[in-house]
Design a protein around this motif. Structure first.
Motif, PDB file in Angstrom:
ATOM      1  N   PHE A   1      -4.306   9.057   0.520  1.00  0.00           N
ATOM      2  CA  PHE A   1      -3.453   8.645  -0.594  1.00  0.00           C
ATOM      3  C   PHE A   1      -3.253   7.138  -0.589  1.00  0.00           C
ATOM      4  O   PHE A   1      -3.322   6.487  -1.642  1.00  0.00           O
ATOM      5  CB  PHE A   1      -2.108   9.365  -0.512  1.00  0.00           C
ATOM      6  CG  PHE A   1      -1.156   8.968  -1.596  1.00  0.00           C
ATOM      7  CD1 PHE A   1      -1.324   9.438  -2.889  1.00  0.00           C
ATOM      8  CD2 PHE A   1      -0.096   8.112  -1.329  1.00  0.00           C
ATOM      9  CE1 PHE A   1      -0.450   9.062  -3.895  1.00  0.00           C
ATOM     10  CE2 PHE A   1       0.774   7.736  -2.324  1.00  0.00           C
ATOM     11  CZ  PHE A   1       0.603   8.208  -3.609  1.00  0.00           C
ATOM     12  N   GLY A   2      -3.006   6.564   0.582  1.00  0.00           N
ATOM     13  CA  GLY A   2      -2.822   5.119   0.668  1.00  0.00           C
ATOM     14  C   GLY A   2      -4.065   4.360   0.264  1.00  0.00           C
ATOM     15  O   GLY A   2      -3.983   3.343  -0.444  1.00  0.00           O
ATOM     16  N   TRP A   3      -5.221   4.827   0.681  1.00  0.00           N
ATOM     17  CA  TRP A   3      -6.488   4.175   0.322  1.00  0.00           C
ATOM     18  C   TRP A   3      -6.716   4.258  -1.186  1.00  0.00           C
ATOM     19  O   TRP A   3      -7.154   3.286  -1.812  1.00  0.00           O
ATOM     20  CB  TRP A   3      -7.643   4.810   1.076  1.00  0.00           C
ATOM     21  CG  TRP A   3      -8.931   4.091   0.854  1.00  0.00           C
ATOM     22  CD1 TRP A   3      -9.929   4.437  -0.009  1.00  0.00           C
ATOM     23  CD2 TRP A   3      -9.329   2.876   1.470  1.00  0.00           C
ATOM     24  NE1 TRP A   3     -10.934   3.520   0.040  1.00  0.00           N
ATOM     25  CE2 TRP A   3     -10.596   2.542   0.938  1.00  0.00           C
ATOM     26  CE3 TRP A   3      -8.762   2.032   2.409  1.00  0.00           C
ATOM     27  CZ2 TRP A   3     -11.272   1.402   1.322  1.00  0.00           C
ATOM     28  CZ3 TRP A   3      -9.454   0.905   2.792  1.00  0.00           C
ATOM     29  CH2 TRP A   3     -10.687   0.600   2.253  1.00  0.00           C
ATOM     30  N   MET A   4      -6.404   5.398  -1.793  1.00  0.00           N
ATOM     31  CA  MET A   4      -6.566   5.563  -3.236  1.00  0.00           C
ATOM     32  C   MET A   4      -5.640   4.595  -3.992  1.00  0.00           C
ATOM     33  O   MET A   4      -6.062   3.940  -4.947  1.00  0.00           O
ATOM     34  CB  MET A   4      -6.256   7.007  -3.630  1.00  0.00           C
ATOM     35  CG  MET A   4      -6.404   7.303  -5.109  1.00  0.00           C
ATOM     36  SD  MET A   4      -5.882   8.966  -5.533  1.00  0.00           S
ATOM     37  CE  MET A   4      -4.113   8.823  -5.345  1.00  0.00           C
ATOM     38  N   GLN A   5      -4.377   4.490  -3.558  1.00  0.00           N
ATOM     39  CA  GLN A   5      -3.443   3.572  -4.213  1.00  0.00           C
ATOM     40  C   GLN A   5      -3.890   2.125  -4.051  1.00  0.00           C
ATOM     41  O   GLN A   5      -3.771   1.318  -4.975  1.00  0.00           O
ATOM     42  CB  GLN A   5      -2.036   3.759  -3.636  1.00  0.00           C
ATOM     43  CG  GLN A   5      -1.393   5.073  -4.027  1.00  0.00           C
ATOM     44  CD  GLN A   5      -1.176   5.172  -5.526  1.00  0.00           C
ATOM     45  OE1 GLN A   5      -0.701   4.246  -6.162  1.00  0.00           O
ATOM     46  NE2 GLN A   5      -1.544   6.315  -6.086  1.00  0.00           N
ATOM     47  N   TYR A   6      -4.396   1.773  -2.889  1.00  0.00           N
ATOM     48  CA  TYR A   6      -4.890   0.418  -2.649  1.00  0.00           C
ATOM     49  C   TYR A   6      -6.052   0.090  -3.583  1.00  0.00           C
ATOM     50  O   TYR A   6      -6.091  -0.981  -4.195  1.00  0.00           O
ATOM     51  CB  TYR A   6      -5.323   0.276  -1.185  1.00  0.00           C
ATOM     52  CG  TYR A   6      -6.080  -0.989  -0.908  1.00  0.00           C
ATOM     53  CD1 TYR A   6      -5.423  -2.209  -0.834  1.00  0.00           C
ATOM     54  CD2 TYR A   6      -7.457  -0.959  -0.725  1.00  0.00           C
ATOM     55  CE1 TYR A   6      -6.125  -3.378  -0.584  1.00  0.00           C
ATOM     56  CE2 TYR A   6      -8.163  -2.119  -0.471  1.00  0.00           C
ATOM     57  CZ  TYR A   6      -7.494  -3.322  -0.407  1.00  0.00           C
ATOM     58  OH  TYR A   6      -8.192  -4.480  -0.173  1.00  0.00           O
ATOM     59  N   ALA A   7      -6.996   1.010  -3.701  1.00  0.00           N
ATOM     60  CA  ALA A   7      -8.167   0.766  -4.555  1.00  0.00           C
ATOM     61  C   ALA A   7      -7.754   0.637  -6.017  1.00  0.00           C
ATOM     62  O   ALA A   7      -8.263  -0.241  -6.737  1.00  0.00           O
ATOM     63  CB  ALA A   7      -9.188   1.889  -4.381  1.00  0.00           C
ATOM     64  N   GLN A   8      -6.829   1.479  -6.474  1.00  0.00           N
ATOM     65  CA  GLN A   8      -6.388   1.401  -7.865  1.00  0.00           C
ATOM     66  C   GLN A   8      -5.650   0.095  -8.145  1.00  0.00           C
ATOM     67  O   GLN A   8      -5.847  -0.530  -9.186  1.00  0.00           O
ATOM     68  CB  GLN A   8      -5.479   2.587  -8.197  1.00  0.00           C
ATOM     69  CG  GLN A   8      -6.210   3.895  -8.313  1.00  0.00           C
ATOM     70  CD  GLN A   8      -5.263   5.056  -8.571  1.00  0.00           C
ATOM     71  OE1 GLN A   8      -4.043   4.912  -8.561  1.00  0.00           O
ATOM     72  NE2 GLN A   8      -5.838   6.236  -8.795  1.00  0.00           N
ATOM     73  N   THR A   9      -4.815  -0.328  -7.212  1.00  0.00           N
ATOM     74  CA  THR A   9      -4.062  -1.561  -7.411  1.00  0.00           C
ATOM     75  C   THR A   9      -4.970  -2.783  -7.357  1.00  0.00           C
ATOM     76  O   THR A   9      -4.800  -3.726  -8.129  1.00  0.00           O
ATOM     77  CB  THR A   9      -2.955  -1.689  -6.343  1.00  0.00           C
ATOM     78  OG1 THR A   9      -2.144  -0.520  -6.384  1.00  0.00           O
ATOM     79  CG2 THR A   9      -2.084  -2.896  -6.571  1.00  0.00           C
TER      80      THR A   9
END
Length: 124
Positions: free
Chosen positions: A61-69
């Protein structure tokens, strides 16, 4: 009424005094491989395996949020402010890391002294 309450509290405190000499090292923990939950899951499986799964979900989840941001468009002025904030936070975290490392060393020395010298528990 007031004196009977004080007498009751005093008696309770006197009866609890022998328990005050027990420490955390005297707690007997059960073997997690012998504990069963819902008839099929052992304690080790619940604590270790399910904990690792929760950690993996959190990392994903953290990696997904980082990539989107990171892929969002941004103005150059905001990027400059972000870089300044990043450098400030990085300096702060490094200073806190040095402090915590020293604190952990101090705590480790206290634990070794307490369990190795003062109380003389066998290590291992």
């Amino acid at each position: 009424m007031y004196w009977s309450l004080l007498l009751t509290i005093a008696v309770m405190l006197l009866l609890m005094a022998p328990m005050a000499f027990a420490g955390e090292a005297d707690i007997k923990l059960p073997d997690l491989s012998q504990v069963m939950f819902y008839g099929r899951a052992t304690g080790r499986m619940l604590i270790l395996n399910l904990g690792l799964i929760v950690c993996a979900i959190g990392i994903g989840f953290g990696w997904m949020q980082y990539a989107q941001t990171k892929n969002l468009p941004s103005h150059q002025a905001m990027l400059d402010v972000s870089a300044t904030i990043w450098e400030t936070c990085k300096t702060y975290v490094l200073q806190q890391g040095k402090f915590l490392a020293g604190l952990w060393i101090l705590i480790a020395i206290c634990i070794v002294y307490y369990f190795g010298v003062s109380v003389a528990y066998a290590i291992g």
